[in-house]
Scaffold this motif. Sequence first.
Motif, PDB file in Angstrom:
ATOM      1  N   ILE A  37      66.007  61.063  -8.149  1.00  0.00           N
ATOM      2  CA  ILE A  37      65.263  60.703  -6.934  1.00  0.00           C
ATOM      3  C   ILE A  37      64.290  59.574  -7.253  1.00  0.00           C
ATOM      4  CG2 ILE A  37      63.668  61.563  -5.171  1.00  0.00           C
ATOM      5  CD1 ILE A  37      64.859  64.381  -5.756  1.00  0.00           C
ATOM      6  N   GLN A  38      64.307  58.523  -6.426  1.00  0.00           N
ATOM      7  CA  GLN A  38      63.423  57.386  -6.652  1.00  0.00           C
ATOM      8  C   GLN A  38      62.609  57.008  -5.423  1.00  0.00           C
ATOM      9  OE1 GLN A  38      62.907  56.089  -9.597  1.00  0.00           O
ATOM     10  NE2 GLN A  38      64.492  57.356 -10.578  1.00  0.00           N
ATOM     11  N   LYS A  39      63.088  57.345  -4.240  1.00  0.00           N
ATOM     12  CA  LYS A  39      62.422  56.928  -3.007  1.00  0.00           C
ATOM     13  C   LYS A  39      62.648  57.957  -1.922  1.00  0.00           C
ATOM     14  CE  LYS A  39      66.351  53.857  -1.991  1.00  0.00           C
ATOM     15  NZ  LYS A  39      67.111  54.236  -3.178  1.00  0.00           N
ATOM     16  N   ILE A  40      61.937  57.785  -0.801  1.00  0.00           N
ATOM     17  CA  ILE A  40      61.975  58.742   0.296  1.00  0.00           C
ATOM     18  C   ILE A  40      63.390  58.935   0.832  1.00  0.00           C
ATOM     19  CG2 ILE A  40      61.312  59.039   2.732  1.00  0.00           C
ATOM     20  CD1 ILE A  40      59.155  59.999   0.948  1.00  0.00           C
ATOM     21  N   SER A  41      64.142  57.854   0.974  1.00  0.00           N
ATOM     22  CA  SER A  41      65.495  57.972   1.544  1.00  0.00           C
ATOM     23  C   SER A  41      66.421  58.821   0.679  1.00  0.00           C
ATOM     24  CB  SER A  41      66.097  56.582   1.758  1.00  0.00           C
ATOM     25  OG  SER A  41      66.173  55.874   0.530  1.00  0.00           O
ATOM     26  N   ASP A  42      66.115  58.948  -0.610  1.00  0.00           N
ATOM     27  CA  ASP A  42      66.934  59.794  -1.487  1.00  0.00           C
ATOM     28  C   ASP A  42      66.869  61.261  -1.080  1.00  0.00           C
ATOM     29  OD1 ASP A  42      67.762  57.674  -3.015  1.00  0.00           O
ATOM     30  OD2 ASP A  42      66.214  57.926  -4.550  1.00  0.00           O
ATOM     31  N   LEU A  43      65.804  61.650  -0.413  1.00  0.00           N
ATOM     32  CA  LEU A  43      65.683  63.047   0.028  1.00  0.00           C
ATOM     33  C   LEU A  43      66.806  63.405   0.985  1.00  0.00           C
ATOM     34  CD1 LEU A  43      61.825  63.224   0.665  1.00  0.00           C
ATOM     35  CD2 LEU A  43      63.085  63.789  -1.426  1.00  0.00           C
ATOM     36  N   ARG A  44      67.238  62.430   1.772  1.00  0.00           N
ATOM     37  CA  ARG A  44      68.360  62.630   2.700  1.00  0.00           C
ATOM     38  C   ARG A  44      69.689  62.341   2.008  1.00  0.00           C
ATOM     39  NH1 ARG A  44      68.311  58.023   6.732  1.00  0.00           N
ATOM     40  NH2 ARG A  44      68.871  57.020   4.751  1.00  0.00           N
TER      41      ARG A  44
ATOM     42  N   ASP B 276      32.959  64.132  17.913  1.00  0.00           N
ATOM     43  CA  ASP B 276      32.336  63.510  19.082  1.00  0.00           C
ATOM     44  C   ASP B 276      30.837  63.287  18.918  1.00  0.00           C
ATOM     45  OD1 ASP B 276      32.151  62.435  21.609  1.00  0.00           O
ATOM     46  OD2 ASP B 276      31.927  64.380  22.589  1.00  0.00           O
ATOM     47  N   ASN B 277      30.481  62.456  17.935  1.00  0.00           N
ATOM     48  CA  ASN B 277      29.086  62.064  17.707  1.00  0.00           C
ATOM     49  C   ASN B 277      28.171  63.185  17.220  1.00  0.00           C
ATOM     50  OD1 ASN B 277      29.470  59.333  18.416  1.00  0.00           O
ATOM     51  ND2 ASN B 277      29.336  59.850  20.577  1.00  0.00           N
ATOM     52  N   GLN B 278      28.743  64.197  16.576  1.00  0.00           N
ATOM     53  CA  GLN B 278      27.919  65.230  15.956  1.00  0.00           C
ATOM     54  C   GLN B 278      27.302  64.676  14.662  1.00  0.00           C
ATOM     55  OE1 GLN B 278      27.257  68.319  17.366  1.00  0.00           O
ATOM     56  NE2 GLN B 278      28.242  67.274  19.080  1.00  0.00           N
ATOM     57  N   PRO B 279      26.133  65.176  14.259  1.00  0.00           N
ATOM     58  CA  PRO B 279      25.451  64.645  13.066  1.00  0.00           C
ATOM     59  C   PRO B 279      26.103  65.119  11.773  1.00  0.00           C
ATOM     60  CG  PRO B 279      24.197  66.461  13.980  1.00  0.00           C
ATOM     61  CD  PRO B 279      25.321  66.218  14.933  1.00  0.00           C
ATOM     62  N   VAL B 280      27.135  64.406  11.353  1.00  0.00           N
ATOM     63  CA  VAL B 280      27.861  64.750  10.125  1.00  0.00           C
ATOM     64  C   VAL B 280      27.947  63.523   9.243  1.00  0.00           C
ATOM     65  CG1 VAL B 280      29.227  66.573  11.214  1.00  0.00           C
ATOM     66  CG2 VAL B 280      30.098  64.208  11.181  1.00  0.00           C
ATOM     67  N   VAL B 281      28.215  63.769   7.973  1.00  0.00           N
ATOM     68  CA  VAL B 281      28.395  62.678   7.028  1.00  0.00           C
ATOM     69  C   VAL B 281      29.655  62.959   6.206  1.00  0.00           C
ATOM     70  CG1 VAL B 281      26.842  63.783   5.349  1.00  0.00           C
ATOM     71  CG2 VAL B 281      27.304  61.333   5.193  1.00  0.00           C
ATOM     72  N   LEU B 282      30.449  61.903   5.993  1.00  0.00           N
ATOM     73  CA  LEU B 282      31.692  61.992   5.238  1.00  0.00           C
ATOM     74  C   LEU B 282      31.490  61.299   3.892  1.00  0.00           C
ATOM     75  CD1 LEU B 282      34.717  62.926   5.582  1.00  0.00           C
ATOM     76  CD2 LEU B 282      35.215  60.527   6.150  1.00  0.00           C
ATOM     77  N   ILE B 283      31.654  62.060   2.827  1.00  0.00           N
ATOM     78  CA  ILE B 283      31.385  61.570   1.475  1.00  0.00           C
ATOM     79  C   ILE B 283      32.694  61.409   0.708  1.00  0.00           C
ATOM     80  CG2 ILE B 283      30.176  62.041  -0.692  1.00  0.00           C
ATOM     81  CD1 ILE B 283      28.337  61.521   1.689  1.00  0.00           C
ATOM     82  N   ALA B 284      32.874  60.253   0.087  1.00  0.00           N
ATOM     83  CA  ALA B 284      34.074  60.016  -0.722  1.00  0.00           C
ATOM     84  C   ALA B 284      34.078  60.938  -1.937  1.00  0.00           C
ATOM     85  CB  ALA B 284      34.116  58.559  -1.169  1.00  0.00           C
ATOM     86  N   TRP B 285      35.201  61.612  -2.155  1.00  0.00           N
ATOM     87  CA  TRP B 285      35.379  62.413  -3.358  1.00  0.00           C
ATOM     88  C   TRP B 285      36.255  61.663  -4.365  1.00  0.00           C
ATOM     89  CZ3 TRP B 285      33.215  66.107  -5.969  1.00  0.00           C
ATOM     90  CH2 TRP B 285      33.938  66.769  -6.986  1.00  0.00           C
ATOM     91  N   ALA B 286      37.476  61.330  -3.959  1.00  0.00           N
ATOM     92  CA  ALA B 286      38.371  60.620  -4.880  1.00  0.00           C
ATOM     93  C   ALA B 286      39.527  59.999  -4.120  1.00  0.00           C
ATOM     94  CB  ALA B 286      38.909  61.580  -5.938  1.00  0.00           C
ATOM     95  N   ARG B 287      40.098  58.954  -4.716  1.00  0.00           N
ATOM     96  CA  ARG B 287      41.407  58.491  -4.303  1.00  0.00           C
ATOM     97  C   ARG B 287      42.412  59.183  -5.213  1.00  0.00           C
ATOM     98  NH1 ARG B 287      42.693  53.383  -5.134  1.00  0.00           N
ATOM     99  NH2 ARG B 287      44.068  53.176  -3.328  1.00  0.00           N
ATOM    100  N   ARG B 288      43.433  59.780  -4.589  1.00  0.00           N
ATOM    101  CA  ARG B 288      44.382  60.578  -5.354  1.00  0.00           C
ATOM    102  C   ARG B 288      45.786  59.999  -5.210  1.00  0.00           C
ATOM    103  NH1 ARG B 288      43.639  66.738  -3.411  1.00  0.00           N
ATOM    104  NH2 ARG B 288      44.863  65.870  -1.685  1.00  0.00           N
ATOM    105  N   GLN B 289      46.541  60.037  -6.287  1.00  0.00           N
ATOM    106  CA  GLN B 289      47.923  59.590  -6.254  1.00  0.00           C
ATOM    107  C   GLN B 289      48.798  60.701  -5.701  1.00  0.00           C
ATOM    108  OE1 GLN B 289      49.568  56.351  -7.991  1.00  0.00           O
ATOM    109  NE2 GLN B 289      50.493  57.064  -6.097  1.00  0.00           N
ATOM    110  N   GLN B 290      49.416  60.440  -4.544  1.00  0.00           N
ATOM    111  CA  GLN B 290      50.345  61.387  -3.940  1.00  0.00           C
ATOM    112  C   GLN B 290      51.760  60.895  -4.165  1.00  0.00           C
ATOM    113  OE1 GLN B 290      50.474  64.345  -2.224  1.00  0.00           O
ATOM    114  NE2 GLN B 290      48.923  64.387  -0.605  1.00  0.00           N
ATOM    115  N   GLY B 291      52.682  61.832  -4.345  1.00  0.00           N
ATOM    116  CA  GLY B 291      54.068  61.444  -4.549  1.00  0.00           C
ATOM    117  C   GLY B 291      54.988  62.636  -4.502  1.00  0.00           C
ATOM    118  N   LEU B 292      56.216  62.425  -4.948  1.00  0.00           N
ATOM    119  CA  LEU B 292      57.216  63.484  -4.973  1.00  0.00           C
ATOM    120  C   LEU B 292      57.237  64.150  -6.340  1.00  0.00           C
ATOM    121  CD1 LEU B 292      60.114  61.659  -3.102  1.00  0.00           C
ATOM    122  CD2 LEU B 292      58.770  63.578  -2.235  1.00  0.00           C
TER     123      LEU B 292
END
Length: 296
Positions: free
Chosen positions: A157-164, A131-147
């Motif tokens: 397993i190839q896709k999310i629906s395979d989990l079910r 809520d408008n506090q004096p903060v700064v957000l700094i980019a660290w990295a883009r990360r590959q997320q997956g299974l």
Amino acid sequence: MTVQEVADYLRIKERKVYDLLAQKLIPCTRVTGKWLFPRFQIDRWLEKNSEIQHQTLAHQASSPPLLLVGSHDLLLEWALRECHFPFAIQTTGSSEGLADFINEQAMLCGLHLLDPESEQYNIPIIQQKLDNQPVVLIAWARRQQGLLVAAGNPLGIQKISDLRDKKVKLIDRQAGAGSYILLETLLQRDGISKETLTFLTQPAYSHTDIGDAIAHGKADAGIAIEAVARQFQLDFIPLVYEQFDLLIHHRHYFDTPFQSLLNFTKDKRFQEKAQELAGYDISSLGAVRYNCQSSR
């Protein structure tokens, strides 16, 4: 003694203990990722360092300890060990870490919180919570997320629906973790109810816990970053690139500890480590993603 027990013993707040840890001023040992404090060494330390104890108790409450909270990141953890002003680390998930940061329990917070509506990372929740506090957000990295799945992907397993559909035994993250929110978002997009999936009773509290559970056959799959798959020699099914950022107050951005961390990221060793871990895009590291100048 644990962190909480030594804080009670010294009659100080837990965050003061982490401050001493970061400055390497208190005797301790680390066992299975937990800080422990032999009582006889603490007693001896008190006798020999009464002035340090006095300074710690007198430390201003408005100055948080050199502590990183929030989400776990392998590259960040390595960098903090290597730079000259290491932070103590307490990674319990993005949401819990953000709450600690808001309560002035830490100087730095790692975040990868996806807002499902805007599909933005971190900025919407900061605007809502701070809520408008004096903060700064700094980019660290883009990360590959997956299974993460066992080597050779025996269930195909190839896709999310395979989990079910393949009745996969999953290990989830704790509620509020960035990966927990991501998985729920991906399931909703595919119209999959979480109740139709099979989860282990106990959640994982870090990406490496996910990797360890799958490597030891306790689970068939779980969501985590690609670097963990390589660390545990597991197969990896990529799903999304996520944004991982560092949140810090304006008043600490130019302090030596944080600037030392940023300076270290320019080192050749850091670039090589990011490539070695895999799944990291650090091309925007250090960029300001959100900056609120107002203080109320």
